[in-house]
Motif scaffolding. Structure first.
Motif, PDB file in Angstrom:
ATOM      1  N   LYS A  17      -4.047   0.103  13.610  1.00  0.00           N
ATOM      2  CA  LYS A  17      -3.904   0.581  15.552  1.00  0.00           C
ATOM      3  C   LYS A  17      -2.871  -0.499  15.926  1.00  0.00           C
ATOM      4  CE  LYS A  17      -7.132   4.128  16.168  1.00  0.00           C
ATOM      5  NZ  LYS A  17      -7.859   4.002  14.774  1.00  0.00           N
ATOM      6  N   ALA A  18      -3.177  -1.733  15.574  1.00  0.00           N
ATOM      7  CA  ALA A  18      -2.526  -2.770  16.413  1.00  0.00           C
ATOM      8  C   ALA A  18      -1.154  -3.064  15.506  1.00  0.00           C
ATOM      9  CB  ALA A  18      -3.372  -4.192  16.171  1.00  0.00           C
ATOM     10  N   ALA A  19      -0.380  -2.482  14.454  1.00  0.00           N
ATOM     11  CA  ALA A  19       0.378  -3.055  13.839  1.00  0.00           C
ATOM     12  C   ALA A  19       1.586  -2.227  14.057  1.00  0.00           C
ATOM     13  CB  ALA A  19       0.171  -3.011  12.248  1.00  0.00           C
ATOM     14  N   ASP A  20       2.767  -2.849  13.776  1.00  0.00           N
ATOM     15  CA  ASP A  20       4.041  -1.952  13.855  1.00  0.00           C
ATOM     16  C   ASP A  20       4.307  -1.296  12.760  1.00  0.00           C
ATOM     17  OD1 ASP A  20       5.136  -2.921  16.818  1.00  0.00           O
ATOM     18  OD2 ASP A  20       4.390  -4.925  15.785  1.00  0.00           O
ATOM     19  N   TYR A  21       4.306  -1.937  11.562  1.00  0.00           N
ATOM     20  CA  TYR A  21       4.470  -1.608  10.277  1.00  0.00           C
ATOM     21  C   TYR A  21       3.356  -1.524   9.403  1.00  0.00           C
ATOM     22  CZ  TYR A  21       9.264  -1.879  12.175  1.00  0.00           C
ATOM     23  OH  TYR A  21      10.347  -1.705  12.930  1.00  0.00           O
ATOM     24  N   GLY A  22       3.051  -0.733   8.610  1.00  0.00           N
ATOM     25  CA  GLY A  22       1.867  -0.779   7.466  1.00  0.00           C
ATOM     26  C   GLY A  22       2.094  -0.122   6.246  1.00  0.00           C
ATOM     27  N   VAL A  23       1.254  -0.869   5.422  1.00  0.00           N
ATOM     28  CA  VAL A  23       1.652  -0.318   3.936  1.00  0.00           C
ATOM     29  C   VAL A  23       0.181  -0.114   3.578  1.00  0.00           C
ATOM     30  CG1 VAL A  23       2.161  -0.579   1.489  1.00  0.00           C
ATOM     31  CG2 VAL A  23       3.444  -1.701   3.229  1.00  0.00           C
ATOM     32  N   VAL A  24      -0.280   1.056   3.312  1.00  0.00           N
ATOM     33  CA  VAL A  24      -1.396   1.496   2.681  1.00  0.00           C
ATOM     34  C   VAL A  24      -1.608   1.267   1.205  1.00  0.00           C
ATOM     35  CG1 VAL A  24      -3.574   3.233   2.494  1.00  0.00           C
ATOM     36  CG2 VAL A  24      -2.084   3.268   4.437  1.00  0.00           C
ATOM     37  N   GLY A  25      -2.289   0.223   1.011  1.00  0.00           N
ATOM     38  CA  GLY A  25      -2.101   0.009  -0.502  1.00  0.00           C
ATOM     39  C   GLY A  25      -2.697  -1.320  -1.072  1.00  0.00           C
ATOM     40  N   ASP A  26      -2.814  -1.506  -2.215  1.00  0.00           N
ATOM     41  CA  ASP A  26      -3.517  -2.927  -2.809  1.00  0.00           C
ATOM     42  C   ASP A  26      -2.550  -4.155  -2.846  1.00  0.00           C
ATOM     43  OD1 ASP A  26      -4.532  -4.757  -4.279  1.00  0.00           O
ATOM     44  OD2 ASP A  26      -5.288  -3.285  -6.128  1.00  0.00           O
ATOM     45  N   ALA A  27      -3.031  -5.089  -2.176  1.00  0.00           N
ATOM     46  CA  ALA A  27      -2.218  -6.195  -1.955  1.00  0.00           C
ATOM     47  C   ALA A  27      -1.729  -6.971  -3.313  1.00  0.00           C
ATOM     48  CB  ALA A  27      -3.163  -7.335  -1.246  1.00  0.00           C
ATOM     49  N   PHE A  28      -2.673  -6.651  -4.346  1.00  0.00           N
ATOM     50  CA  PHE A  28      -2.097  -7.285  -5.662  1.00  0.00           C
ATOM     51  C   PHE A  28      -1.068  -6.475  -6.223  1.00  0.00           C
ATOM     52  CE2 PHE A  28      -6.682  -8.423  -4.831  1.00  0.00           C
ATOM     53  CZ  PHE A  28      -6.452  -9.882  -5.036  1.00  0.00           C
ATOM     54  N   GLU A  29      -0.609  -5.286  -5.676  1.00  0.00           N
ATOM     55  CA  GLU A  29       0.423  -4.630  -6.423  1.00  0.00           C
ATOM     56  C   GLU A  29       1.538  -4.882  -5.143  1.00  0.00           C
ATOM     57  OE1 GLU A  29       0.096  -0.295  -6.683  1.00  0.00           O
ATOM     58  OE2 GLU A  29      -1.677  -0.576  -7.728  1.00  0.00           O
ATOM     59  N   VAL A  30       1.319  -4.461  -3.945  1.00  0.00           N
ATOM     60  CA  VAL A  30       2.177  -4.499  -2.719  1.00  0.00           C
ATOM     61  C   VAL A  30       2.876  -6.045  -2.559  1.00  0.00           C
ATOM     62  CG1 VAL A  30       2.671  -4.333  -0.603  1.00  0.00           C
ATOM     63  CG2 VAL A  30       1.039  -2.759  -1.598  1.00  0.00           C
ATOM     64  N   VAL A  31       2.033  -7.047  -2.727  1.00  0.00           N
ATOM     65  CA  VAL A  31       2.663  -8.129  -2.416  1.00  0.00           C
ATOM     66  C   VAL A  31       3.667  -8.928  -3.476  1.00  0.00           C
ATOM     67  CG1 VAL A  31       2.167 -10.757  -1.865  1.00  0.00           C
ATOM     68  CG2 VAL A  31       0.802  -8.982  -0.884  1.00  0.00           C
ATOM     69  N   PRO A  32       3.302  -8.747  -4.702  1.00  0.00           N
ATOM     70  CA  PRO A  32       4.352  -9.279  -5.599  1.00  0.00           C
ATOM     71  C   PRO A  32       5.666  -8.410  -5.472  1.00  0.00           C
ATOM     72  CG  PRO A  32       2.105  -9.077  -6.859  1.00  0.00           C
ATOM     73  CD  PRO A  32       2.096  -8.232  -5.349  1.00  0.00           C
ATOM     74  N   THR A  33       5.513  -7.077  -5.166  1.00  0.00           N
ATOM     75  CA  THR A  33       6.778  -6.097  -5.032  1.00  0.00           C
ATOM     76  C   THR A  33       7.453  -6.783  -3.835  1.00  0.00           C
ATOM     77  OG1 THR A  33       5.480  -4.527  -5.834  1.00  0.00           O
ATOM     78  CG2 THR A  33       7.660  -3.644  -5.235  1.00  0.00           C
ATOM     79  N   LEU A  34       7.046  -7.000  -2.788  1.00  0.00           N
ATOM     80  CA  LEU A  34       7.572  -7.420  -1.418  1.00  0.00           C
ATOM     81  C   LEU A  34       8.398  -8.806  -1.762  1.00  0.00           C
ATOM     82  CD1 LEU A  34       7.973  -6.841   1.477  1.00  0.00           C
ATOM     83  CD2 LEU A  34       5.756  -8.100   1.856  1.00  0.00           C
ATOM     84  N   ILE A  35       7.689  -9.749  -2.372  1.00  0.00           N
ATOM     85  CA  ILE A  35       8.246 -10.882  -2.933  1.00  0.00           C
ATOM     86  C   ILE A  35       9.471 -10.545  -3.596  1.00  0.00           C
ATOM     87  CG2 ILE A  35       7.918 -13.011  -4.183  1.00  0.00           C
ATOM     88  CD1 ILE A  35       5.141 -12.932  -3.667  1.00  0.00           C
ATOM     89  N   GLN A  36       9.402  -9.820  -4.633  1.00  0.00           N
ATOM     90  CA  GLN A  36      10.574  -9.338  -5.324  1.00  0.00           C
ATOM     91  C   GLN A  36      11.843  -8.740  -4.402  1.00  0.00           C
ATOM     92  OE1 GLN A  36      10.838 -10.201  -8.533  1.00  0.00           O
ATOM     93  NE2 GLN A  36      13.094  -9.218  -8.557  1.00  0.00           N
ATOM     94  N   LYS A  37      11.282  -7.978  -3.595  1.00  0.00           N
ATOM     95  CA  LYS A  37      12.272  -7.197  -2.846  1.00  0.00           C
ATOM     96  C   LYS A  37      12.887  -7.841  -1.716  1.00  0.00           C
ATOM     97  CE  LYS A  37      11.752  -3.133  -4.749  1.00  0.00           C
ATOM     98  NZ  LYS A  37      12.688  -2.661  -5.376  1.00  0.00           N
TER      99      LYS A  37
END
Ligand code: FAD
Lengths: 320, 248
Positions: free
Chosen positions: A291-311
């Motif tokens: 509710k407070a965020a501008d952008y959100g990803v509903v997902g497991d940090a252990f998947e999302v963060v490594p992908t985000l780092i890669q991208k």
């Protein structure tokens, strides 16, 4: 009669907040039809202040002031304010400025408004807008004293270019007894601080344990960001207390705040809400942070963060 | 050692923040008040000085009668006595002047205040109090030890911490770290019973004025809805942050 601004430096280099408070002082000076004088203590090159509207720099070079002392610095600023007959004095919201400003206010007999976020709404009566209730509200405050001291909230006013050619003058104030003596300093010099960071990457209890912070640090590294954490994470000893942000921790006012595995409790949000853009990564779509965020990803940090780092690495490589 | 602990009476951190009377007053309707969290860490550290170094601990608040339950709670936690300066806390300067009088009249050696209150977030009272009473001052204090009239304190700085030495009389602006979260005390029945018998002195304010005047409150604009990005499309997140939000 000029507006006096204290422009902080660290090892001779101006901090970003110094340029922001200079920009702010210029807005006040314009409203009052006067000029801006900056006080710089042991800064190497003051010419950059001219880009942000400073007309004159009082340059203090003094070995005794090499490291910060609130009482001595407050006294030096007071002497500068008196010399300039300043009616408005502007400081930042850094830890050092928040430490010295109340002392300065008493010695100048000045009213002091902290966490000010906009140029004065009016100069007669002198009225400023500040945050209150830990970012849950704004307060309009009238300052009735002859001399006014304004603490500008970090990253609220921004940097404004205002070309002037700042003249420079040596200033040799008297230095009072320190009374509080530094014994030792423990400061990571290779890391961006939460106070100065444009981007903050923050981890919560959803990360399960301190062993999982490697990816948080890597993400911060790719972004040139500071790392932070929620309160339970510091209480559990997963991360140092100095990284705890929120209502009872450090305030954050970055351009980008990335919350990973943080639920978004009201006390957490209060302290980070001044950040301009907020991103949340959380497995639970009902987490209040969405509710407070501008952008959100509903997902497991252990998947999302490594992908985000890669991208992000790919993005950096393309845009290098 | 005589310790004075400043207690701000603030809305509980989960309170809804609303205003009344044309947005000029905080709406206390349905709001629970607590000891300001930064002050609670300080109070708990003061209890340590009481138990280990036989210090006496007095708590003080500048406020109306409605703040007395908060002072009683501090007494139940273990303070020896309480003082309430019977005045509306107009602004930081006003409060600091009242506290300066209390500190001087009572001959306190150490004043433990919080680095800021979570309602007005002024963050100025401890420093002003130190300046008014010519005491030494350490802000954002996360550790404090006193030996005779010598004090050793650690303060949080941007990016780290520093340890300083100084002397009493001393005022500190305290925060978490003075004690750990797990050391905070919940008053027990015995403490609550004893607190009823402890002195709570009400004194009248000095004639000093404040320096600022709160004229109106505003609430921040409502936030727009969050933009969700799918787990399989993290490229889009990077692109939004770059092209739309312009933060990377
Ligand atoms: C007086 C007071 C003051 C306080 N001050 C502060 C403060 O200054 N700062 C602060 O932070 N808190 C503060 N709190 C605590 C606050 O109420 C919350 O308890 C705290 O913020 C919760 O921390 P968290 O979000 O890390 O943990 P949790 O609330 O436990 O949230 C963890 C989140 O991680 C998510 N998650 C779990 N697994 C994963 C995964 N694999 N990937 C992604 N997400 C996952 C969960 O869905 C959950 O939303 C304060 C509380 C009080 C009473």
């Amino acid at each position: 009669m000029s507006v006096l601004v204290y422009t902080e430096s660290d090892n001779g280099q101006f901090k970003k907040v110094a340029l922001e408070v200079a920009s702010y002082a210029k807005a006040v000076a314009d409203a009052l039809g006067t000029s801006v004088t900056a006080l710089a203590i042991n800064a190497n090159d003051t010419s950059i202040l001219g880009n942000h509207g400073v007309d004159k720099v009082l340059n203090v070079s003094n070995e005794q002031l090499k490291s910060f002392n609130a009482k001595a610095y407050a006294d030096v600023i007071k002497q500068a304010a008196e010399k300039e007959e300043a009616k408005v004095v502007v400081v930042s919201s850094s830890a050092d400025s928040k430490y010295l400003a109340p002392l300065l206010a008493i010695s100048l007999n000045a009213g002091y408004a902290t966490n000010v976020v906009e140029a004065p709404a009016s100069t007669s009566p002198f009225t400023v807008k500040r945050t209150a209730f830990t970012n849950k509200a704004f307060e309009m405050t009238e300052m009735s004293t002859d001399v006014k001291l304004i603490g500008v909230s970090n990253n609220s006013f921004g940097l404004v270019e205002n070309s002037a050619s700042a003249s420079s003058e040596e200033f040799s104030p008297s230095i009072p007894d320190f009374k509080v003596t530094i014994e030792s300093v423990d400061k990571a010099t290779d890391k961006v601080t939460i106070a100065d960071a444009e981007i903050v990457v923050s981890g919560g209890r959803g990360l399960k344990g301190p062993e999982n912070w490697g990816m948080i640090e890597e993400l911060a590294d790719v972004l040139g960001a500071a790392t932070a954490c929620s309160k339970p994470v510091s209480d559990l000893g997963w991360r140092p207390h100095s990284e705890h942000v929120g209502q009872t921790g450090k305030p954050v006012a970055s351009n980008l705040y990335i919350a990973i595995g943080i639920s978004g409790a009201i006390q957490h949000l209060a302290g980070i809400n001044a950040s301009k853009v907020k991103v949340v990564i959380n497995t639970d779509p009902e987490a209040p942070f969405f509710k407070a965020a501008d952008y959100g990803v509903v997902g497991d940090a252990f998947e999302v963060v490594p992908t985000l780092i890669q991208k992000l690495k790919e993005f950096k490589a393309q845009n290098a | 050692m005589k310790i004075l602990v400043c207690i701000s009476h603030v809305p509980d951190t989960t309170s809804k923040i609303n205003f009344t009377e044309g947005d000029t007053k905080f709406d206390t309707n349905g709001v629970q008040f607590v000891i300001n969290p930064n002050d609670e860490f300080g109070l708990t550290r003061a209890m340590w000085f009481k138990e280990k170094q036989a210090a006496s601990v007095t708590v003080v608040n500048v406020g109306g009668p409605e703040t007395e339950p908060t002072l009683r709670k501090a007494l139940a936690i273990g303070a020896d006595g309480a003082i309430r300066v019977n005045a509306h806390p107009k602004d930081g300067t006003f409060v600091a002047k009242q506290l300066a009088k209390v500190m001087q009249d009572g001959g306190y050696d150490l004043v433990i205040a919080g680095r800021e209150s979570i309602d007005y977030n002024g963050g100025m009272v401890p420093g002003m109090l130190a300046a008014l009473t010519n005491s030494n001052f350490v802000n954002t204090c996360i550790n404090l030890e006193v030996d005779g009239t010598n004090a050793k304190a650690t303060r949080e700085i941007d990016g780290g911490k520093e340890t300083v030495s100084t002397n009493l009389p001393l005022v500190i602006g305290g925060q978490k770290g003075l004690v750990e979260e797990s050391e905070l005390r919940i008053p027990n029945m015995r403490g609550i019973m004893q607190a009823r018998q402890k002195p709570l002195n009400v004194i009248e304010p000095t004639g000093d004025n404040g320096a600022t005047n709160s004229v109106k409150f505003e609430k921040p604009a409502e936030k727009g809805a969050v933009k969700l990005v799918s787990v399989d499309n993290i490229d889009e997140l990077v692109s939004l942050l770059h092209n739309e939000a312009k933060v990377i």
